[in-house]
Design a protein around this motif. Structure first.
Motif, PDB file in Angstrom:
ATOM      1  N   ARG A 252     -24.910 125.784  -2.674  1.00  0.00           N
ATOM      2  CA  ARG A 252     -24.876 127.281  -2.580  1.00  0.00           C
ATOM      3  C   ARG A 252     -25.027 128.061  -4.030  1.00  0.00           C
ATOM      4  NH1 ARG A 252     -22.418 130.271   1.765  1.00  0.00           N
ATOM      5  NH2 ARG A 252     -22.311 129.234   3.790  1.00  0.00           N
ATOM      6  N   ASP A 253     -24.165 127.154  -4.781  1.00  0.00           N
ATOM      7  CA  ASP A 253     -24.183 127.962  -6.152  1.00  0.00           C
ATOM      8  C   ASP A 253     -25.502 127.897  -7.083  1.00  0.00           C
ATOM      9  OD1 ASP A 253     -21.279 128.636  -5.447  1.00  0.00           O
ATOM     10  OD2 ASP A 253     -20.336 126.944  -6.679  1.00  0.00           O
ATOM     11  N   PHE A 254     -25.979 126.589  -6.931  1.00  0.00           N
ATOM     12  CA  PHE A 254     -26.919 126.292  -7.777  1.00  0.00           C
ATOM     13  C   PHE A 254     -28.144 127.113  -7.357  1.00  0.00           C
ATOM     14  CE2 PHE A 254     -30.422 123.644  -9.706  1.00  0.00           C
ATOM     15  CZ  PHE A 254     -29.736 123.434 -11.012  1.00  0.00           C
ATOM     16  N   GLN A 255     -28.303 127.544  -5.852  1.00  0.00           N
ATOM     17  CA  GLN A 255     -29.236 128.519  -5.541  1.00  0.00           C
ATOM     18  C   GLN A 255     -29.024 129.854  -6.421  1.00  0.00           C
ATOM     19  OE1 GLN A 255     -30.260 129.503  -1.879  1.00  0.00           O
ATOM     20  NE2 GLN A 255     -31.192 127.443  -1.321  1.00  0.00           N
ATOM     21  N   VAL A 256     -27.872 130.052  -6.800  1.00  0.00           N
ATOM     22  CA  VAL A 256     -27.521 131.422  -7.525  1.00  0.00           C
ATOM     23  C   VAL A 256     -27.960 131.304  -8.797  1.00  0.00           C
ATOM     24  CG1 VAL A 256     -25.566 132.779  -8.168  1.00  0.00           C
ATOM     25  CG2 VAL A 256     -25.448 131.911  -6.119  1.00  0.00           C
ATOM     26  N   THR A 257     -27.634 129.911  -9.434  1.00  0.00           N
ATOM     27  CA  THR A 257     -28.011 129.647 -10.839  1.00  0.00           C
ATOM     28  C   THR A 257     -29.654 129.848 -11.130  1.00  0.00           C
ATOM     29  OG1 THR A 257     -26.137 128.089 -11.100  1.00  0.00           O
ATOM     30  CG2 THR A 257     -27.835 127.938 -12.487  1.00  0.00           C
ATOM     31  N   LEU A 258     -30.179 129.374 -10.322  1.00  0.00           N
ATOM     32  CA  LEU A 258     -31.686 129.346 -10.077  1.00  0.00           C
ATOM     33  C   LEU A 258     -32.475 130.944  -9.916  1.00  0.00           C
ATOM     34  CD1 LEU A 258     -32.532 126.330  -7.999  1.00  0.00           C
ATOM     35  CD2 LEU A 258     -33.429 126.487 -10.199  1.00  0.00           C
ATOM     36  N   GLY A 259     -31.722 131.577  -9.053  1.00  0.00           N
ATOM     37  CA  GLY A 259     -32.003 132.948  -8.838  1.00  0.00           C
ATOM     38  C   GLY A 259     -31.809 133.842 -10.098  1.00  0.00           C
ATOM     39  N   LYS A 260     -30.739 133.611 -10.619  1.00  0.00           N
ATOM     40  CA  LYS A 260     -30.393 134.598 -11.981  1.00  0.00           C
ATOM     41  C   LYS A 260     -31.506 134.236 -13.052  1.00  0.00           C
ATOM     42  CE  LYS A 260     -25.443 135.248 -11.048  1.00  0.00           C
ATOM     43  NZ  LYS A 260     -24.148 135.096 -11.852  1.00  0.00           N
ATOM     44  N   ASN A 261     -31.891 132.892 -13.319  1.00  0.00           N
ATOM     45  CA  ASN A 261     -32.955 132.575 -14.067  1.00  0.00           C
ATOM     46  C   ASN A 261     -34.345 133.171 -13.883  1.00  0.00           C
ATOM     47  OD1 ASN A 261     -32.966 130.731 -16.587  1.00  0.00           O
ATOM     48  ND2 ASN A 261     -34.662 130.004 -15.604  1.00  0.00           N
ATOM     49  N   HIS A 262     -34.752 133.114 -12.555  1.00  0.00           N
ATOM     50  CA  HIS A 262     -35.948 133.602 -12.237  1.00  0.00           C
ATOM     51  C   HIS A 262     -35.756 135.243 -12.541  1.00  0.00           C
ATOM     52  CE1 HIS A 262     -36.493 129.904 -10.130  1.00  0.00           C
ATOM     53  NE2 HIS A 262     -36.061 130.082  -8.975  1.00  0.00           N
ATOM     54  N   ALA A 263     -34.651 135.951 -12.151  1.00  0.00           N
ATOM     55  CA  ALA A 263     -34.589 137.398 -12.049  1.00  0.00           C
ATOM     56  C   ALA A 263     -34.667 137.728 -13.722  1.00  0.00           C
ATOM     57  CB  ALA A 263     -33.004 137.757 -11.952  1.00  0.00           C
ATOM     58  N   LYS A 264     -33.928 136.609 -14.715  1.00  0.00           N
ATOM     59  CA  LYS A 264     -34.255 136.975 -16.074  1.00  0.00           C
ATOM     60  C   LYS A 264     -35.741 137.202 -16.366  1.00  0.00           C
ATOM     61  CE  LYS A 264     -34.161 133.375 -18.688  1.00  0.00           C
ATOM     62  NZ  LYS A 264     -33.789 132.168 -19.400  1.00  0.00           N
ATOM     63  N   TYR A 265     -36.694 136.478 -15.838  1.00  0.00           N
ATOM     64  CA  TYR A 265     -38.085 136.434 -16.313  1.00  0.00           C
ATOM     65  C   TYR A 265     -38.751 137.869 -15.437  1.00  0.00           C
ATOM     66  CZ  TYR A 265     -37.779 131.944 -18.303  1.00  0.00           C
ATOM     67  OH  TYR A 265     -37.512 130.872 -19.197  1.00  0.00           O
ATOM     68  N   PHE A 266     -38.350 137.914 -14.384  1.00  0.00           N
ATOM     69  CA  PHE A 266     -39.072 139.144 -13.607  1.00  0.00           C
ATOM     70  C   PHE A 266     -38.301 140.565 -14.171  1.00  0.00           C
ATOM     71  CE2 PHE A 266     -40.326 135.798 -10.687  1.00  0.00           C
ATOM     72  CZ  PHE A 266     -41.120 136.636  -9.815  1.00  0.00           C
ATOM     73  N   ASP A 267     -37.124 140.539 -14.467  1.00  0.00           N
ATOM     74  CA  ASP A 267     -36.605 141.671 -15.077  1.00  0.00           C
ATOM     75  C   ASP A 267     -37.541 141.888 -16.448  1.00  0.00           C
ATOM     76  OD1 ASP A 267     -34.855 141.959 -13.226  1.00  0.00           O
ATOM     77  OD2 ASP A 267     -33.099 140.999 -14.534  1.00  0.00           O
ATOM     78  N   ALA A 268     -37.853 141.088 -17.323  1.00  0.00           N
ATOM     79  CA  ALA A 268     -38.459 141.267 -18.487  1.00  0.00           C
ATOM     80  C   ALA A 268     -39.809 141.772 -18.347  1.00  0.00           C
ATOM     81  CB  ALA A 268     -38.671 139.934 -19.303  1.00  0.00           C
ATOM     82  N   ASN A 269     -40.396 141.277 -17.235  1.00  0.00           N
ATOM     83  CA  ASN A 269     -41.885 141.966 -16.905  1.00  0.00           C
ATOM     84  C   ASN A 269     -41.716 143.073 -16.058  1.00  0.00           C
ATOM     85  OD1 ASN A 269     -44.236 139.731 -17.823  1.00  0.00           O
ATOM     86  ND2 ASN A 269     -42.344 138.444 -17.150  1.00  0.00           N
ATOM     87  N   GLY A 270     -40.724 143.646 -15.390  1.00  0.00           N
ATOM     88  CA  GLY A 270     -40.717 144.869 -14.682  1.00  0.00           C
ATOM     89  C   GLY A 270     -41.068 144.510 -13.069  1.00  0.00           C
ATOM     90  N   TRP A 271     -41.050 143.099 -12.807  1.00  0.00           N
ATOM     91  CA  TRP A 271     -41.285 142.786 -11.331  1.00  0.00           C
ATOM     92  C   TRP A 271     -40.318 143.109 -10.169  1.00  0.00           C
ATOM     93  CZ3 TRP A 271     -43.526 137.262 -13.195  1.00  0.00           C
ATOM     94  CH2 TRP A 271     -44.692 137.529 -13.992  1.00  0.00           C
ATOM     95  N   PHE A 272     -40.672 143.378  -9.343  1.00  0.00           N
ATOM     96  CA  PHE A 272     -39.568 143.755  -8.147  1.00  0.00           C
ATOM     97  C   PHE A 272     -39.385 142.272  -7.351  1.00  0.00           C
ATOM     98  CE2 PHE A 272     -41.265 147.970  -8.902  1.00  0.00           C
ATOM     99  CZ  PHE A 272     -39.992 148.586  -8.925  1.00  0.00           C
ATOM    100  N   TYR A 273     -38.504 142.363  -6.900  1.00  0.00           N
ATOM    101  CA  TYR A 273     -37.720 141.096  -6.187  1.00  0.00           C
ATOM    102  C   TYR A 273     -36.626 141.215  -5.391  1.00  0.00           C
ATOM    103  CZ  TYR A 273     -34.312 140.935  -9.990  1.00  0.00           C
ATOM    104  OH  TYR A 273     -33.421 140.990 -10.910  1.00  0.00           O
ATOM    105  N   PHE A 274     -36.198 140.510  -4.245  1.00  0.00           N
ATOM    106  CA  PHE A 274     -34.943 140.703  -3.622  1.00  0.00           C
ATOM    107  C   PHE A 274     -34.747 139.353  -3.497  1.00  0.00           C
ATOM    108  CE2 PHE A 274     -38.239 140.158  -0.268  1.00  0.00           C
ATOM    109  CZ  PHE A 274     -37.640 139.853   0.893  1.00  0.00           C
ATOM    110  N   THR A 275     -33.092 139.242  -2.994  1.00  0.00           N
ATOM    111  CA  THR A 275     -32.579 137.915  -2.796  1.00  0.00           C
ATOM    112  C   THR A 275     -31.642 138.023  -1.533  1.00  0.00           C
ATOM    113  OG1 THR A 275     -30.701 138.143  -4.219  1.00  0.00           O
ATOM    114  CG2 THR A 275     -32.777 137.206  -5.139  1.00  0.00           C
ATOM    115  N   LYS A 276     -31.276 137.064  -1.012  1.00  0.00           N
ATOM    116  CA  LYS A 276     -30.049 136.977   0.160  1.00  0.00           C
ATOM    117  C   LYS A 276     -30.444 137.763   1.456  1.00  0.00           C
ATOM    118  CE  LYS A 276     -27.218 138.649  -3.052  1.00  0.00           C
ATOM    119  NZ  LYS A 276     -27.921 138.460  -4.163  1.00  0.00           N
ATOM    120  N   GLU A 277     -31.902 138.079   1.569  1.00  0.00           N
ATOM    121  CA  GLU A 277     -32.068 138.476   2.552  1.00  0.00           C
ATOM    122  C   GLU A 277     -33.275 137.780   3.629  1.00  0.00           C
ATOM    123  OE1 GLU A 277     -33.408 142.756   2.286  1.00  0.00           O
ATOM    124  OE2 GLU A 277     -32.551 142.793   0.245  1.00  0.00           O
ATOM    125  N   ILE A 278     -33.062 138.048   4.925  1.00  0.00           N
ATOM    126  CA  ILE A 278     -34.251 137.587   5.936  1.00  0.00           C
ATOM    127  C   ILE A 278     -34.024 135.998   6.256  1.00  0.00           C
ATOM    128  CG2 ILE A 278     -36.567 137.551   6.684  1.00  0.00           C
ATOM    129  CD1 ILE A 278     -37.055 140.064   5.010  1.00  0.00           C
TER     130      ILE A 278
END
Length: 816
Positions: A252-278
């Motif tokens: 569970r925790d490592f999924q969060v670690t990975l998600g935060k790293n992805h978010a760092k790159y997506f945030d830098a590019n202004g790309w939209f994303y979502f987590t923990k759904e569906i």
């Protein structure tokens, strides 16, 4: 000094070859994202990389598809790691036994499991190129395994279709043909199966071949790349609830670690994303859950697009989504996953080893009794997953009884099967065998019940104590037939028996069926038993030779009889021992049918029963003379008012003249009582509270009251009916929806009984339960000289509900 110089030269050579590699765009001759790359061109690029950088890239073919396209795996790492690849693999696998000392992270990236979710294969080429050039540092302590295209048949179906129908230049308008695939989209494989739901069941050749190699590696991290609707932003981990209870805190925790790293790159590019759904982690046969239950950090990544995306499309909010955008997003999460794994290699190895330590699960052993053919079928599946099993060394076991739903005991023998959790695959065993998986949230993405004892029709005990076992005895091979016998008798209990009968009929061997139980020469036989007489086959010069060959092929035990005079029951010349007609079968495709449901039938006939069918498409069905066929199958789908009055009259006349119509699931709505057939949909009792206002935030929760998400119910069976030959008095059915139908006047072969049916496993909403109270599961309506077989539940669902398949075989061979 010599060794140092050699290593230095090797590293220099590696660096130079990597720097000289062509990018995907340079190799393909067009900018990546401006065309859809056909599968053979993808293969060409990976072959080029393996040839140009052999010290860092190993390309293997692990199999081929039904349409003969190769299935590839690509191993990528540093020259040093690649030179020691087998040592790394073996040391890693030692961690499953607690003896390894591995320090290398193993990351497996799976692309394009759904053929028209085509962007990921494109992204894979850019990902490996950058791993070999600008991101080589990620590989110092990491081995990356890439499957560039899990579903080549579906991918080429989509890319060829798109290249055929797209505008030039491509059209952004979502109404244009290039954004709207036909009935058979590129999503599925050749047999129209969803490969992303086949990891545990292994019904398809792609899955069977892939799982062999997957189990040779058991990676730390596995990513399954997907696409979703064009209007959805990107989805990545962490996943949504429900998480299965076996998933560890670290996973569970490592999924969060990975998600935060992805978010760092997506945030830098202004790309939209979502987590923990569906997208939850529950159903065990996905490309994220199956790896998770085998110790990996299993994840699904979803990019907006799919078949509607094309090379570019206007979304509902007026934005333009291009294939280049989609490639960039998948390419980013792929590299981010490898980066995080590289940074956490030591922790991944430590936690992987912990995962495989013995777990204190409630049930330590699962003990199963039943027909030997069904036991053997289950053993074959377990062997593919490298799950160990054996025979009990005791005479009885106590625990949870699958049949009764309570505690009890069961006598066992050498023919019983024991599967315990004290093995490296213990977590997977618990998930596949547990009587009722614990749901942390009833809002799920897929079915919520699958327990293998129910799926295979076996009596079972889940024991809280470890049951001692020993190696299973090998199967018995049967000898030569006595050519002087009057008849040869075979039991009718399993899918293997149906395969045997199909082979006999194809060989033009005449076979009878017993409509009453009988005993002869000291042996007893149940309804449906097959009777093959020498008299019926006297014009076949090679009758004994053919029968011997086919019985050995199926390891089928035949009882020879010197007479047709029975001790009890009906003699072999009785009208109750009728010849089985050789079916000539047509199956409707296209139009109202579901591709998945059609594909299950297609695969059943061609790859399981191995019996020929004629596929008739709805576009020209009116032109077909049904008199050429004695069986017509209507796969489930959205029929509604599909049939015109003239078509319904044609169907009814054909049935009355002796035809057999098999209507499955949603097809029943196309011919129900209002349209002239005898089956009627149940009307649920009205609930006065429905008129009361409910908060909008609770809308989704209120809706699931009307839903059954793949739950298992215990049905009653009338095994005196030909549709139920070979069954006992109970059948555990996998119910996929809340559609309920009244009992027929006669011919109710399997049904739910009582006003308050209760599922034995899985989720069923309170309102849905009312709809299926006292409802039909399988039944037959006689009409003139013919019959209509109704299959409300789907006995062929995803090809894994083994115990339902004999009902379908009965519909073909036993029902007159």
């Amino acid at each position: 000094m010599t060794r140092f110089l050699f290593s230095l030269l090797a590293l220099t050579s590696c660096f130079l070859s990597a720097q000289n590699l062509k990018s995907p765009s340079e190799f393909l001759g067009y900018e990546l994202g401006t065309e859809f790359t056909r599968h053979h061109e993808v293969v060409d690029y990976y072959q080029y990389l393996a040839k140009q950088a052999p010290e860092m890239v190993k390309l293997t073919t692990y199999g081929q598809t039904n349409e003969r396209r190769p299935l590839l795996l690509v191993y990528v790492s540093t020259a040093t790691n690649m030179a020691n690849l087998e040592i790394i693999r073996q040391e890693h696998l030692k961690d499953t036994e607690g003896t390894g000392n591995s320090s290398t992270a193993i990351v497996w990236l799976s692309y394009n499991v759904h053929g028209n979710e085509s962007v990921s294969t494109e992204a894979s080429m850019q990902t490996i190129y950058e791993l070999l050039t600008s991101k080589r540092s990620y590989l110092d302590n990491t081995v990356v395994i890439m499957d560039p295209c899990i579903n080549p048949d579906g991918r080429d179906r989509y890319s060829n279709w798109y290249n055929q129908y797209k505008n030039t230049p491509h059209q952004l308008d979502p109404n244009s043909k290039e954004h709207n695939e036909g009935w058979w989209s590129g999503r599925s494989n050749h047999y129209m199966f969803d490969l992303n739901r086949d990891w545990a069941w292994l019904t398809q050749v792609e899955s069977q071949q892939r799982i062999k190699v997957y189990n040779e590696w058991l990676p730390h991290v596995h990513v399954d790349f997907h696409e979703q609707g064009v209007d959805n932003p990107y989805y990545f981990a962490p996943a949504a609830e429900p998480y299965h209870e076996v998933i560890t805190d670290f996973q569970r925790d490592f999924q969060v670690t990975l998600g935060k790293n992805h978010a760092k790159y997506f945030d830098a590019n202004g790309w939209f994303y979502f987590t923990k759904e569906i997208f939850d982690l529950f159903y065990p046969s996905y490309g994220d859950t199956y790896p998770t239950y085998n110790g990996a950090i299993g994840m699904t990544y979803e990019q907006g697009g799919s078949g509607r995306g094309g090379l570019g499309v206007i979304t509902s909010i007026g934005d333009t989504l291009t294939l280049k955008d989609r490639i960039a997003h998948h390419h980013t999460t792929g590299l981010s996953t490898i980066e995080v794994s590289h940074q956490n290699a030591e922790r991944l190895n430590q936690e992987f080893k912990k995962f495989y330590q013995n777990k204190n699960f409630k049930y330590k052993s699962y003990v199963l009794n039943g027909d030997s053919d069904k036991i053997e079928a289950l053993k074959q599946l377990l062997s593919k997953h490298k799950i160990k099993f054996g025979s009990p060394t005791i005479s009885s076991v106590k625990g949870y009884n699958y049949q009764t739903g309570g505690n009890g005991s069961m006598a066992v023998s050498q023919n019983s099967l024991v599967v315990s959790t004290n093995q490296s695959k213990g977590t997977l065993v618990k998930v596949l065998f547990e009587p009722n998986a614990k749901l942390s949230d009833s809002l799920t993405y897929d079915i919520t019940a699958w327990s293998l004892p129910y799926a295979y029709g076996l009596d079972g005990i889940a024991s809280t104590s470890l049951v001692s076992s020993q190696a299973q005895n090998p199967a018995v091979n049967f000898g030569t037939l006595d050519s002087n016998s009057y008849a040869y008798i075979s039991n009718w209990n399993s899918m293997k028996d149906a395969k045997f009968l199909a082979a006999l009929l194809k060989a033009r061997i005449r076979v009878r069926k017993a409509d009453h139980p009988f005993s002869i020469e000291g042996k007893s036989f149940a309804r449906g038993s097959l009777i093959i007489t020498k008299g019926d086959n006297q014009n076949n010069a090679d009758f004994i030779g053919q029968l011997t060959k086919i019985s050995k092929e199926f390891n089928q035990e035949l009882t020879a009889s010197s007479t047709g005079y029975v001790d009890s029951g009906k003699d072999f010349g009785s009208s109750y021992v009728q010849m089985i007609s050789k079916p000539k079968i047509a199956v409707l495709s296209g139009g109202p049918t579901s591709t998945l449901r059609f594909g299950e039938i297609w695969h059943f006939f061609e790859q399981q029963l191995k019996y020929p069918i004629t596929v008739i498409d709805s576009e020209y069905a009116d032109q077909v003379d049904l008199k050429d066929y004695n069986i017509l199958i209507l796969p489930s789908g959205g029929y509604g008012n599909h049939f015109s009055e003239a078509q319904l009259t044609k169907l009814k006349d054909w049935v009355s003249a002796g035809g057999k119509l098999i209507a499955m699931g949603g097809a029943i709505d196309g011919i129900d009582g209002e349209k002239g057939f005898g089956i009627k949909k149940k009307e649920a009792a009205k609930d006065s509270t429905k008129n009361k206002p409910k908060p909008h935030k609770n809308a989704q929760r209120e809706q699931i009251k009307n839903v059954i998400t793949g739950a298992i119910f215990k049905a009653r069976v009338d095994n005196s009916h030909p549709l139920a030959y070979g069954y006992g008095t109970d059948y555990f059915t996998l119910k996929l929806g809340s559609a309920g139908y009244d009992y027929l006047k006669y011919g109710n072969a399997a049904y739910l009984e009582g006003e308050s049916p209760k599922q034995v496993s899985g989720f069923a909403g309170s309102e849905a339960l009312k709809k299926v109270a006292n409802s039909l599961i399988f039944g037959v309506e006689n009409r003139g000289e013919g019959s209509v077989v109704y299959m409300v539940d789907n006995p062929l669902f995803r090809g894994f509900w083994e115990n339902g398949k004999l009902f379908f075989a009965n519909a073909l061979f036993m029902v007159d």
